[in-house]
Scaffold this active site. Structure first.
Site, PDB file in Angstrom:
ATOM      1  N   MET A   1       0.847  -1.177   0.000  1.00  0.00           N
ATOM      2  CA  MET A   1       0.000   0.000   0.000  1.00  0.00           C
ATOM      3  C   MET A   1       0.878   1.221   0.000  1.00  0.00           C
ATOM      4  SD  MET A   1      -1.068  -0.533   3.953  1.00  0.00           S
ATOM      5  CE  MET A   1      -0.915  -2.281   3.749  1.00  0.00           C
ATOM      6  N   ILE A 153       3.135   2.424   4.729  1.00  0.00           N
ATOM      7  CA  ILE A 153       3.684   2.058   3.429  1.00  0.00           C
ATOM      8  C   ILE A 153       3.945   0.560   3.449  1.00  0.00           C
ATOM      9  CG2 ILE A 153       4.665   4.295   2.806  1.00  0.00           C
ATOM     10  CD1 ILE A 153       7.342   3.422   3.848  1.00  0.00           C
ATOM     11  N   ASP A 154       4.074  -0.017   2.263  1.00  0.00           N
ATOM     12  CA  ASP A 154       4.273  -1.454   2.138  1.00  0.00           C
ATOM     13  C   ASP A 154       5.541  -1.935   2.823  1.00  0.00           C
ATOM     14  OD1 ASP A 154       2.032  -2.212   0.709  1.00  0.00           O
ATOM     15  OD2 ASP A 154       2.955  -1.852  -1.231  1.00  0.00           O
ATOM     16  N   LYS A 155       5.536  -3.212   3.159  1.00  0.00           N
ATOM     17  CA  LYS A 155       6.714  -3.854   3.744  1.00  0.00           C
ATOM     18  C   LYS A 155       7.957  -3.600   2.905  1.00  0.00           C
ATOM     19  CE  LYS A 155       8.679  -8.471   4.371  1.00  0.00           C
ATOM     20  NZ  LYS A 155       8.446  -9.930   4.248  1.00  0.00           N
TER      21      LYS A 155
END
Length: 349
Positions: A1, A153-155
């Site tokens: 995301m 935020i994404d991994k």
């Protein structure tokens, strides 16, 4: 995301039209009655910070409501994890700190908050430990799954995150994120060279109908509105370094939008960036690309800067960060490779 759909995932968002027969009542009491899971203290903080408005204007907690007034509410959701968050002594790369906020640089590979498959070892676990060792009042976040998060935020995306250290700061920042008034800039290595080099992508995004872990673009009557502004910073023929600004915050927005143009983010396994999209089939080129994948074994996407109105000073603040080592090393290799081939007139169509 890149930015998960915050208004649905992280915020309590409502609009309430005051009934024509409503008797005069304080707004803090009225809203608390309408949101039974939200404490009056949180409601009052939301009103003071401007995340609860009446007819689009800020009011005081003792404002007496009148029939026909429209109340708009954007306040952070608090989690329900009964066991709370386990504080863990995990190093944090803190770029700025004051009494109200932290600016944290998240490395690639670090999960932001606990979830299925990631019960601990996350940024939130690290924050719970860090904040517990300070004398600064901590959000009611150590007993839920947020601990000051107002965005994510994404991994496998690196970069800057702003963390709220007080309830009022969290409410104040939440309204800015919801209103998309936060300035967020990303940088990404993408395959090929976007044409035109600068532009805006306006294509709805929604969950993929067949592959439920992925998202895709849709026509106007499906998905959710998504707008991404991009600018090419460096054209290296086979790949480009692009700057991206989000006007909306849909799940995987940058990755989906750039992929829809035929320029997926480099090394992005989920959206096709982990294969050769532009270049030759010759073994030397394939070997070179595989070495670049090894240098940056995740989507080459970085949340580079963030700017917003500070919750205490009410002044604009801006924070910037350098590209992480894996992306920078990958870029350096591409520059060297392309410069060498240009010098020898060896760039293939």
């Amino acid at each position: 995301m890149e930015e998960e759909d915050e208004q649905e995932e992280m915020y309590e968002v409502q609009e309430i039209l005051v009934d024509p027969k409503q008797k005069a009542v304080r707004i803090d009491k009225f809203v608390t009655d309408k949101l039974p899971r939200v404490s009056r203290n949180r409601v009052q903080n939301g009103i003071r910070s401007g995340s609860i408005l009446v007819d689009g204007q800020p009011v005081k907690p003792n404002h007496k409501l009148s029939p026909g007034e429209l109340i708009s509410i954007v306040i952070p959701r608090h989690g329900d994890r009964p066991d709370g968050i386990v504080p863990q002594d995990i190093p944090l790369d803190i770029r700025y700190e004051d009494e109200a906020i932290l600016i944290v640089h998240k490395p690639p590979g670090m999960v932001v908050h606990p979830g299925v498959g990631n019960p601990d070892g996350t940024l939130v676990n690290a924050l719970a430990h860090y904040l517990s060792d300070t004398d600064i009042p901590v959000l009611p976040g150590n007993d839920n799954d947020r601990v000051g998060l107002v965005h994510r935020i994404d991994k496998d995306t690196s970069g800057l995150l702003v963390i709220a250290k007080t309830e009022s700061a969290m409410s104040f920042l939440a309204r800015q994120f919801f209103d998309h008034s936060i300035d967020r800039t990303y940088q990404a290595i993408v395959w090929g060279a976007p044409e035109p080099p600068d532009g805006t992508i306006e294509r709805n995004i929604g969950r993929h109908p067949r592959f439920r872990q992925k998202y895709t673009v849709f026509d106007e009557d499906e998905g959710k509105v998504a707008i991404t502004h991009y600018r090419t910073l460096s054209d290296m023929y086979y790949v480009s370094l692009c700057e991206l600004k989000l006007e909306t915050g849909r799940t995987h927005q940058i990755r989906v939008h750039m992929g829809s143009l035929g320029h997926p983010v480099f090394s992005d396994e989920k959206y096709g960036g982990d294969r050769i999209v532009k270049g030759t089939v010759y073994s030397k080129f394939k070997t070179f690309v595989e070495r670049c994948f090894a240098l940056c074994p995740r989507q080459a996407l970085h949340a580079k800067s963030i700017g917003f109105i500070h919750p205490v000073s009410r002044e604009y603040v801006h924070f910037d960060s350098e590209l992480p080592e894996d992306m920078q090393s990958c870029l350096d290799r591409w520059h060297h490779y392309v410069d060498h081939r240009r010098a020898n007139n060896q760039l293939e169509p």
